[in-house]
Design a protein around this motif. Sequence first.
Motif, PDB file in Angstrom:
ATOM      1  N   ILE A   1       1.161  -1.315  -0.025  1.00  0.00           N
ATOM      2  CA  ILE A   1      -0.253   0.237  -0.019  1.00  0.00           C
ATOM      3  C   ILE A   1       0.758   1.020  -0.010  1.00  0.00           C
ATOM      4  O   ILE A   1       2.263   1.404   0.787  1.00  0.00           O
ATOM      5  CB  ILE A   1      -0.804  -0.275   1.510  1.00  0.00           C
ATOM      6  CG1 ILE A   1      -1.783  -0.843   1.111  1.00  0.00           C
ATOM      7  CG2 ILE A   1      -1.225   0.918   1.130  1.00  0.00           C
ATOM      8  CD1 ILE A   1      -2.427  -1.526   2.166  1.00  0.00           C
ATOM      9  N   VAL A   2       1.091   2.353  -0.872  1.00  0.00           N
ATOM     10  CA  VAL A   2       1.755   3.216  -1.325  1.00  0.00           C
ATOM     11  C   VAL A   2       1.316   4.133  -0.252  1.00  0.00           C
ATOM     12  O   VAL A   2      -0.011   4.279   0.240  1.00  0.00           O
ATOM     13  CB  VAL A   2       1.306   4.217  -2.530  1.00  0.00           C
ATOM     14  CG1 VAL A   2       1.555   5.236  -2.904  1.00  0.00           C
ATOM     15  CG2 VAL A   2       1.747   3.200  -3.024  1.00  0.00           C
ATOM     16  N   ASP A   3       2.261   5.047   0.657  1.00  0.00           N
ATOM     17  CA  ASP A   3       1.834   5.994   1.502  1.00  0.00           C
ATOM     18  C   ASP A   3       1.572   7.431   1.537  1.00  0.00           C
ATOM     19  O   ASP A   3       2.666   7.286   1.347  1.00  0.00           O
ATOM     20  CB  ASP A   3       2.946   5.535   2.664  1.00  0.00           C
ATOM     21  CG  ASP A   3       2.496   6.930   4.239  1.00  0.00           C
ATOM     22  OD1 ASP A   3       1.341   7.663   3.967  1.00  0.00           O
ATOM     23  OD2 ASP A   3       3.656   6.860   4.508  1.00  0.00           O
ATOM     24  N   GLY A   4       0.906   7.520   1.380  1.00  0.00           N
ATOM     25  CA  GLY A   4       0.662   9.147   0.750  1.00  0.00           C
ATOM     26  C   GLY A   4       1.321   9.987   1.218  1.00  0.00           C
ATOM     27  O   GLY A   4       1.146  11.245   0.803  1.00  0.00           O
TER      28      GLY A   4
ATOM     29  N   VAL B   1       4.454   5.804  -8.179  1.00  0.00           N
ATOM     30  CA  VAL B   1       4.082   6.357  -6.978  1.00  0.00           C
ATOM     31  C   VAL B   1       4.489   8.077  -7.927  1.00  0.00           C
ATOM     32  O   VAL B   1       5.665   8.314  -7.158  1.00  0.00           O
ATOM     33  CB  VAL B   1       3.952   5.700  -5.811  1.00  0.00           C
ATOM     34  CG1 VAL B   1       3.510   6.759  -4.746  1.00  0.00           C
ATOM     35  CG2 VAL B   1       3.509   4.451  -5.873  1.00  0.00           C
TER      36      VAL B   1
ATOM     37  N   ALA C   1       1.251  13.496  -4.769  1.00  0.00           N
ATOM     38  CA  ALA C   1      -0.313  12.805  -3.993  1.00  0.00           C
ATOM     39  C   ALA C   1      -0.397  12.335  -3.296  1.00  0.00           C
ATOM     40  O   ALA C   1       0.234  11.773  -2.620  1.00  0.00           O
ATOM     41  CB  ALA C   1      -0.839  11.587  -5.293  1.00  0.00           C
ATOM     42  N   PRO C   2      -1.687  13.509  -2.110  1.00  0.00           N
ATOM     43  CA  PRO C   2      -1.806  13.653  -1.064  1.00  0.00           C
ATOM     44  C   PRO C   2      -2.747  11.968  -0.566  1.00  0.00           C
ATOM     45  O   PRO C   2      -3.556  12.119   0.096  1.00  0.00           O
ATOM     46  CB  PRO C   2      -2.262  14.339  -0.597  1.00  0.00           C
ATOM     47  CG  PRO C   2      -3.057  14.720  -1.402  1.00  0.00           C
ATOM     48  CD  PRO C   2      -2.361  14.509  -3.222  1.00  0.00           C
ATOM     49  N   LEU C   3      -2.476  11.360  -1.363  1.00  0.00           N
ATOM     50  CA  LEU C   3      -3.301   9.547  -1.205  1.00  0.00           C
ATOM     51  C   LEU C   3      -2.334   8.203  -1.085  1.00  0.00           C
ATOM     52  O   LEU C   3      -1.391   8.143  -1.235  1.00  0.00           O
ATOM     53  CB  LEU C   3      -3.831   9.046  -2.482  1.00  0.00           C
ATOM     54  CG  LEU C   3      -4.765  10.594  -3.427  1.00  0.00           C
ATOM     55  CD1 LEU C   3      -5.186  10.320  -4.803  1.00  0.00           C
ATOM     56  CD2 LEU C   3      -6.256  10.941  -2.439  1.00  0.00           C
ATOM     57  N   SER C   4      -2.717   7.998  -0.197  1.00  0.00           N
ATOM     58  CA  SER C   4      -3.144   6.644   0.811  1.00  0.00           C
ATOM     59  C   SER C   4      -3.789   5.048  -0.589  1.00  0.00           C
ATOM     60  O   SER C   4      -5.240   5.388  -0.574  1.00  0.00           O
ATOM     61  CB  SER C   4      -3.179   5.592   1.948  1.00  0.00           C
ATOM     62  OG  SER C   4      -2.585   7.340   1.774  1.00  0.00           O
ATOM     63  N   TYR C   5      -2.996   4.310  -0.915  1.00  0.00           N
ATOM     64  CA  TYR C   5      -4.165   3.197  -2.083  1.00  0.00           C
ATOM     65  C   TYR C   5      -3.501   1.913  -2.200  1.00  0.00           C
ATOM     66  O   TYR C   5      -1.562   2.316  -2.125  1.00  0.00           O
ATOM     67  CB  TYR C   5      -4.174   3.972  -3.170  1.00  0.00           C
ATOM     68  CG  TYR C   5      -3.398   4.858  -4.283  1.00  0.00           C
ATOM     69  CD1 TYR C   5      -2.449   5.551  -3.700  1.00  0.00           C
ATOM     70  CD2 TYR C   5      -2.362   3.583  -5.268  1.00  0.00           C
ATOM     71  CE1 TYR C   5      -1.281   6.104  -4.138  1.00  0.00           C
ATOM     72  CE2 TYR C   5      -1.096   4.069  -5.522  1.00  0.00           C
ATOM     73  CZ  TYR C   5      -0.964   4.927  -5.451  1.00  0.00           C
ATOM     74  OH  TYR C   5       0.449   6.035  -6.179  1.00  0.00           O
ATOM     75  N   PRO C   6      -4.210   1.399  -2.566  1.00  0.00           N
ATOM     76  CA  PRO C   6      -2.643  -0.354  -2.600  1.00  0.00           C
ATOM     77  C   PRO C   6      -2.199  -0.735  -4.165  1.00  0.00           C
ATOM     78  O   PRO C   6      -3.398   0.415  -4.825  1.00  0.00           O
ATOM     79  CB  PRO C   6      -4.143  -1.565  -2.458  1.00  0.00           C
ATOM     80  CG  PRO C   6      -4.847  -0.927  -2.980  1.00  0.00           C
ATOM     81  CD  PRO C   6      -5.336   0.396  -2.578  1.00  0.00           C
ATOM     82  N   VAL C   7      -1.568  -1.031  -4.575  1.00  0.00           N
ATOM     83  CA  VAL C   7      -0.098  -1.419  -5.778  1.00  0.00           C
ATOM     84  C   VAL C   7       0.146  -2.239  -5.768  1.00  0.00           C
ATOM     85  O   VAL C   7       0.623  -2.569  -7.500  1.00  0.00           O
ATOM     86  CB  VAL C   7       0.267  -0.422  -5.539  1.00  0.00           C
ATOM     87  CG1 VAL C   7       0.206   1.207  -5.795  1.00  0.00           C
ATOM     88  CG2 VAL C   7       1.586  -0.146  -5.242  1.00  0.00           C
TER      89      VAL C   7
ATOM     90  N   LEU D   1      -5.788  12.102   2.652  1.00  0.00           N
ATOM     91  CA  LEU D   1      -4.393  13.089   3.314  1.00  0.00           C
ATOM     92  C   LEU D   1      -4.490  14.057   2.849  1.00  0.00           C
ATOM     93  O   LEU D   1      -3.954  14.151   1.943  1.00  0.00           O
ATOM     94  CB  LEU D   1      -2.914  12.580   3.158  1.00  0.00           C
ATOM     95  CG  LEU D   1      -2.925  10.560   4.103  1.00  0.00           C
ATOM     96  CD1 LEU D   1      -1.537  10.000   3.486  1.00  0.00           C
ATOM     97  CD2 LEU D   1      -3.331  10.497   5.196  1.00  0.00           C
TER      98      LEU D   1
END
Lengths: 503, 503
Positions: A128-131, B129, B133-139, B158
């Motif tokens: 999971i990428v950490d924003g 990545v 970008a202030p976003l957390s998400y699975p990659v 975030l």
Amino acid sequence: MTGTGPGKFRLKCWTGSLRQLMLAGVVVIVCLLIFVGHCQWKEIHRTSSSQLGKMDMIAESVENIPFTWRNETLSLLHDKSRCDCSKSKHNLWKDVDEKDRAATIERRSKELTKYNQRVESSKETLMIVDGAAPLSYPVRGLTVVPEGTAELPGLVVLDETARQEYEVQLQTTDFGVLDTVAEVAQAQLEGLRTKSLTIRSKSLSRLNRQLQFIVYTNTVYDIDATEIINFRYLHHRVSVPLRIRVRTVPFLYDPGPDNDISRKITIITKTFIRYASIRKLLSSIRKFYPNIRVVVADDSRPVEDLQAENVDHFVMPFAAGWFAGRNLAVSQVTTPYLLWVDDDFVFVPETKLENLLEVLENTKLDLVAGTVGRTGIRYTKMDIVPGDENGDCLRIHDLHHWGPVPGFPQCRLSTRVTNFFLARTDSVRAVGFDPVYTRSAHTQFFMAAIGRLRVASCDHVRIDHVSDKPAEYKKFRNEGGDYTKVSQRHEFFKHSIQCWVNR
Amino acid sequence: MTGTGPGKFRLKCWTGSLRQLMLAGVVVIVCLLIFVGHCQWKEIHRTSSSQLGKMDMIAESVENIPFTWRNETLSLLHDKSRCDCSKSKHNLWKDVDEKDRAATIERRSKELTKYNQRVESSKETLMIVDGAAPLSYPVRGLTVVPEGTAELPGLVVLDETARQEYEVQLQTTDFGVLDTVAEVAQAQLEGLRTKSLTIRSKSLSRLNRQLQFIVYTNTVYDIDATEIINFRYLHHRVSVPLRIRVRTVPFLYDPGPDNDISRKITIITKTFIRYASIRKLLSSIRKFYPNIRVVVADDSRPVEDLQAENVDHFVMPFAAGWFAGRNLAVSQVTTPYLLWVDDDFVFVPETKLENLLEVLENTKLDLVAGTVGRTGIRYTKMDIVPGDENGDCLRIHDLHHWGPVPGFPQCRLSTRVTNFFLARTDSVRAVGFDPVYTRSAHTQFFMAAIGRLRVASCDHVRIDHVSDKPAEYKKFRNEGGDYTKVSQRHEFFKHSIQCWVNR
């Protein structure tokens, strides 16, 4: 090692939400299962740990916000985990003698563990990428050949804060070392050609410039493995996955200058003491396709010679069996496609192989079936439903399909089809017909092919079926008694299946 | 569609740095090749576009910073792209008649394109990545079964800035729709069960809470495909890859309660008018392994019966050929491992199959060879070097290996080994012995196995070799003349190889 810390984090933040889920009774088990499936604790990467640390911080507000379940959608998640053999008419587990059932299951689970370690070696763990991390980096599509060197594009540190010095660290995990193809003045490099490379600079721009030239070199050989490179800046840690992959050769077939179908298709069959049937089939083939090569696997006694122009006759030991013969026939094909027919089928004007060929050549399908006799189109949906230590379930949904084949309205995406099909030779070879199935077996092949072959069934091609089963034939070919027990026990172990269930 | 925009961005920012690279003469071509390989313009995802937009902004400062090439490391990148047939003694390209060479190559490139579309369907495109970008998400690591529903863990926005309203959009690309398993008060959902889902809320916490319940449902069937879900917030766009994968069954073998080697190994061979040799081999096997099943593929005439207890004799059409026979033998194996021996080999006390078995059972290797006669251990490194439209090169590095096998100092990781090897039945079946090679062929199998089988060579197991080649035998088995031309032309097309080069 990287796992334990993050593991704890994850547990902490998630149990928070699980406490809420408790309210929803049975649902919690489902979600927990799915969640565990997703997480794969041991291997989880740092990337997600800091991300979840962040979630922790806002947990109070977010995790306490109430919500309302939407049961219809929940049931979709729920559906995944049902494997109920109570009503099964094909219960393999019951066919294992009670006295050595426990021992058999224990041996099987040992073999299954080894199999998964070998086959799912490059299976992907959740990342999971950490924003909140001010880092740019590649997370997908990086590959390197063994002993090869690869660029690491897109490594950037984004930090608006002015600092005395900037420092990043890159660390490989298992298979290689880090290096640079160029040096940037006023950027210090430490650990070139080692598993841990540090870059320092008073200028962030120079540090980022230096990052553009960093490369990875594989030093530990593997034909298919995944390397994880850890990229650290301040307290931020992210993971860059890189796949070590050998360059392979393709398997191509020359269609030739003239679009001759006999260069593309080989007709294969298996016969046993039914020479009248097989001769009828052969002559019917010749009526419509004079030049296509036919391969006949034969375990009859006494043997009658079937060798002829474009007909190759292979003689097996007496009663070697049904799937042994099918596998032999498949092994002799040199064309890109093979057509399977039973020895009691008969070609008719509607047996237009060109139609099946057109489907295979214009789709990603591996196997396309036609109709047999007057039964019309047949298709069955099958899938594997996860079970317990006794095994999984094969779920059979007869007369159902996965949807139409784009561009071919006469065809339906399916899992199990008839014994009259055209298929890609190499794809079928990779699945194979297990010679242990000496007598009746059909579903066993299509079960092994689940997820390995793209299968469809069409109704614009038909072949005739003139069944002829002499008593002597039945004696060696029908199931029942010893064979059923042996084959079902084999299936139970080989595919870790405990029963078939109808949907 | 998603491609063009990002493509332009990328080109813009990179040509900046390429202008610099020009200075380094030939190097630029190499880098360009590697770069193009990495980028795969058409399919590049939004994730990297905004990332590269960011790089643009800092390009002035970063891209103008000077650097010094480190030629030794550069040469490692360089090495990748050399395929030079000028000194080749095995030039397949030359064996194609000049008159139909162009047409052949054109047909081959058509087939190669189709092959790549089919086989590399789920090949990963580069994804970078964006640290801004202030976003957390699975990659990585998300999977769903056909018609199944999966959670999308880790979706978080975030944003420290207080706003009137917060809005995110999730969009699927090809294979499914979005839904939620729960609803959060004061969070508005729009587009449930469609390809485009929008969530709005005046509270960021509630929006993030709602994001925890979003699920994906597959609606378009495929056994192995990759769905890209686009996650948008303000001007930020990131991609969440999700793999659609059917649950498959494992292929397991029961080792049985007693660790009986005859349950694990089948000895297979191919013979042709050398009955004295094959009988000598069979009796030598019986001396050391009385119960192991032996499979003999035989294309001799006249046929002498070899059928016996634990010996299965398969009769092929006359002179059906070398690889046809090997493939037939492989097709009849029901044990997890097969031992290949030539018909003029002889078992001796040092032929300890247990030693080879131990290696296979304790590593991820697929094929392990022993030594033949008195030649000692043999191993060869081989790999594929990318070429031009005429094809790639098979690079052969004889007497070299990829390193020792961990835990087995007597074994070396290799690519091509001897004809005395123990291998996993299912792995060898998947590669196969192409029946087109009717006479001499050896490297052809190991070339097809590159990247598909893990191969090693050991010196703690030995078999004897008593060569006996009657004139009649040579007439049908040796290469030269027509066969060489046909087989090399076949190799040229099938594997898209233009020559073999020694390293």
